[in-house]
Scaffold this motif. Structure first.
Motif, mmCIF file in Angstrom:
data_model
loop_
_atom_site.group_PDB
_atom_site.id
_atom_site.type_symbol
_atom_site.label_atom_id
_atom_site.label_comp_id
_atom_site.label_asym_id
_atom_site.label_seq_id
_atom_site.Cartn_x
_atom_site.Cartn_y
_atom_site.Cartn_z
ATOM 1 N N THR A 127 5.815 -2.981 9.971
ATOM 2 C CA THR A 127 6.803 -3.992 9.599
ATOM 3 C C THR A 127 6.084 -5.173 8.960
ATOM 4 O O THR A 127 4.931 -5.469 9.308
ATOM 5 N N ILE B 211 7.475 -8.219 9.046
ATOM 6 C CA ILE B 211 7.875 -9.389 9.828
ATOM 7 C C ILE B 211 7.261 -9.280 11.222
ATOM 8 O O ILE B 211 7.500 -8.309 11.940
ATOM 9 N N PHE C 111 6.515 -9.702 15.125
ATOM 10 C CA PHE C 111 7.411 -9.696 16.280
ATOM 11 C C PHE C 111 6.587 -9.709 17.554
ATOM 12 O O PHE C 111 5.387 -9.420 17.545
ATOM 13 N N TYR D 113 16.944 -7.555 21.753
ATOM 14 C CA TYR D 113 16.187 -8.054 20.604
ATOM 15 C C TYR D 113 16.826 -9.349 20.122
ATOM 16 O O TYR D 113 18.050 -9.435 19.978
ATOM 17 N N PRO E 278 17.085 -11.562 16.987
ATOM 18 C CA PRO E 278 16.785 -11.533 15.553
ATOM 19 C C PRO E 278 16.289 -12.848 14.980
ATOM 20 O O PRO E 278 15.548 -12.858 14.007
ATOM 21 N N HIS F 94 12.680 -12.856 16.494
ATOM 22 C CA HIS F 94 12.022 -11.538 16.416
ATOM 23 C C HIS F 94 11.279 -11.205 17.717
ATOM 24 O O HIS F 94 10.137 -10.769 17.719
ATOM 25 N N HIS G 171 14.846 -4.560 15.183
ATOM 26 C CA HIS G 171 13.947 -5.396 14.386
ATOM 27 C C HIS G 171 13.844 -4.867 12.958
ATOM 28 O O HIS G 171 13.945 -5.634 11.994
ATOM 29 N N THR H 195 17.023 -5.443 11.078
ATOM 30 C CA THR H 195 17.113 -6.858 10.721
ATOM 31 C C THR H 195 16.235 -7.151 9.510
ATOM 32 O O THR H 195 16.652 -7.860 8.585
ATOM 33 N N GLU H 196 15.030 -6.599 9.521
ATOM 34 C CA GLU H 196 14.115 -6.769 8.389
ATOM 35 C C GLU H 196 14.738 -6.237 7.099
ATOM 36 O O GLU H 196 14.662 -6.875 6.042
#
Length: 267
Positions: free
Chosen positions: A16, A18, A20, A36, A38, A41, A67, A70-71
């Protein structure tokens, strides 16, 4: 297993862009196994809910799917977070989740070892062969009988809809679905619900492909999502949908025009 170990295992399954965090709360929850966040993260895991690492990893992958979804949404919307209150467990979510579970199994990070319990393995085979497949075959035969009843109603000048409503007391939508699996050749081993999905496909090669994927262990959500993507990519399908929309619009406008003309004539 500590927080960073879980995090690294998730990154091994799929990377990923992003960052987390993973936090085992040290708590037990009767409401959820994890969640989770968002906006920050964060993946929270109520690790006191789990009896072994496989149960923990399963939930970690579930939350990691949130996650990744969301990304994806952030990338598609130019940096906006998903709207709060929106549906999160969509068909696309479950398809992605099951894809990650399969990757985790291939990497040895997660396992669903039914064969380790002989009684469960035997029961699974019994359910598949004596219930799912038998029910699929029964519904297939039911569909053929409904198709025959429809033809007999037509020959006797009886409204089939009335026959369904007041004689069989069978919802019309159910009747259409059952009839479809009776007139389209579908493997009953799939079970009735999956047979309905496959029978909806127009092309025999698409039905065959969907059947094989389901029989090989792909989940219904995964196959449905693949079917949806394939349908969206098919230019003929896109044009046919646009034509249908235009035909409905034209029909509605013609009906409105006729009403206006009738009103003008009466003035």
């Amino acid at each position: 297993m500590d927080n960073e170990t879980i995090r690294q295992k998730l990154l091994e399954i799929e990377d990923t862009e992003i960052d987390f965090t993973v936090t085992m709360t040290g708590k037990e929850s009767t409401r959820v196994n994890g969640l989770y966040k968002p906006d920050t993260h964060e993946i929270l895991l109520h690790n006191k809910n789990f009896k072994d690492d496989m149960q923990l990893i399963y939930t970690a992958i579930h939350e990691y799917t949130h996650h990744l979804m969301t990304e994806q949404e952030i990338a598609e919307t130019g940096g906006k977070l998903p709207l709060k209150g929106g549906k999160v467990h969509t068909q696309a979510f479950w398809a992605k989740f099951h894809e990650l579970l399969q990757k985790a199994e291939e990497l040895g990070i997660y396992r669903l070892n039914i064969d380790s319990n002989q009684e469960l393995a035997e029961l699974t085979q019994k359910i598949k062969k004596e219930y799912i497949e038998v029910n699929g075959r029964l519904m297939q035969e039911f569909g053929k009988l409904l198709a025959k009843a429809h033809a007999l109603c037509e020959a006797a000048n009886i409204r089939y809809e009335d026959y369904l409503d007041r004689v069989l007391c069978l919802p019309r939508t159910s009747a259409r679905e059952i009839t479809k699996v009776g007139v389209v050749e579908v493997n009953p081993a799939l079970g009735f619900d999956n047979m309905k999905k496959v029978a909806m496909l127009k092309k025999s090669d698409e039905r065959s492909s969907a059947e094989q994927q389901l029989l090989s262990g792909k989940t219904p959500d995964t196959v449905s999502e693949l079917m949806k993507k394939h349908s969206a990519e098919d230019p003929r399908n896109k044009l046919e949908k646009e034509r249908n929309r235009l035909e409905k619009t034209i029909a509605a406008l013609q009906q409105r025009l006729q009403l206006i003309e009738e009103s003008l004539e009466s003035l």
